[in-house]
Write an enzyme that holds these catalytic residues in place. Structure first.
Site, PDB file in Angstrom:
ATOM      1  N   ASP A 175     -27.535  89.595   7.371  1.00 12.79           N
ATOM      2  CA  ASP A 175     -27.056  89.863   6.003  1.00 12.79           C
ATOM      3  C   ASP A 175     -27.904  89.265   4.876  1.00 12.79           C
ATOM      4  O   ASP A 175     -27.360  88.716   3.911  1.00 12.79           O
ATOM      5  CB  ASP A 175     -25.609  89.380   5.854  1.00 12.79           C
ATOM      6  N   LYS A 179     -22.513  97.038   9.205  1.00  7.95           N
ATOM      7  CA  LYS A 179     -21.182  96.562   9.591  1.00  7.95           C
ATOM      8  C   LYS A 179     -20.267  96.528   8.369  1.00  7.95           C
ATOM      9  O   LYS A 179     -20.725  96.604   7.236  1.00  7.95           O
ATOM     10  CB  LYS A 179     -21.279  95.183  10.251  1.00  7.95           C
ATOM     11  N   CYS A 185     -20.751  84.977   8.393  1.00  6.34           N
ATOM     12  CA  CYS A 185     -21.351  85.991   9.271  1.00  6.34           C
ATOM     13  C   CYS A 185     -22.315  85.411  10.299  1.00  6.34           C
ATOM     14  O   CYS A 185     -22.399  85.911  11.417  1.00  6.34           O
ATOM     15  CB  CYS A 185     -21.996  87.086   8.431  1.00  6.34           C
TER      16      CYS A 185
END
Length: 196
Positions: free
Chosen positions: A9, A103, A145
């Site tokens: 991310d 995602k 994450c």
């Protein structure tokens, strides 16, 4: 041994100036690129995940559409699919061979294992198909994450190293707790100088 890199991310909305900025996010992006330039043969396969949230949804309650976000379960709108905020940070060099994982489509999607590739394959399936046994993890955010992805990788039977100089979190206390949890679960907490 087949080693993979998980880049978690490293997106505009999670770096300085973004909707949900993590302090040090831009430096993490640049550091990952420097690592890959210095050690271009270190990884057999590279995965890069992105939150890719639906624009017309609260994404399973992930977005605080009404009221203030609590910053644990609900968040400001961020990383909406096909927006600048969802793109990789410009300092992150992404190789053509990188497997891109999207995602959070209609759900929170903290872990890279919650996402799918552009071809629809799940991360776990891709690890098996590529014979991956070892994973290094870098990216954002340590306490969310990165944590979720690391724990899922361990559960998937991988040997996991978290490169602690190439992650950044939302808050120091929760990031330290996440790293401790990962270490207790079996991940090695190391710095990027171990990469050869």
């Amino acid at each position: 041994m087949t080693r993979a890199l998980f880049i978690i991310d490293v997106q505009n909305d999670f770096t300085e100036g973004g909707a949900l900025a993590v302090e040090g996010g831009s430096a993490v992006a640049a550091g990952i690129s420097a690592l890959l330039l210095e050690h271009p043969e270190a990884y057999d396969v590279i995965f890069a995940s992105r939150d890719w949230h639906d624009p017309d949804s609260d994404n399973g309650g992930h977005f605080a559409r009404e009221g203030e976000p609590d910053y644990t379960e609900t968040w400001p709108v961020h990383c909406v699919a096909d927006t600048l905020g969802a793109e990789y940070h410009p300092s992150l060099l992404v190789a053509d061979t990188t497997i891109h994982i999207r995602k959070g489509q209609g759900e929170a999607g903290y872990s890279i294992f919650d996402g799918v590739s552009e071809g629809g394959e799940k991360t776990g399936e891709l690890l098996i198909a590529n014979g991956v046994t070892d994973i290094d993890i870098v990216g954002l955010a340590t306490d969310h994450c990165v944590r979720a992805s690391g724990l899922d990788a361990l559960e998937h039977g991988q040997h996991v190293r978290v490169l602690t100089d190439l992650v950044a979190g939302v808050a120091r206390e929760s990031s330290n707790a996440a790293l401790a949890e990962l270490g207790h679960a079996g991940a090695l907490l190391v710095t990027s100088d171990v990469v050869a």
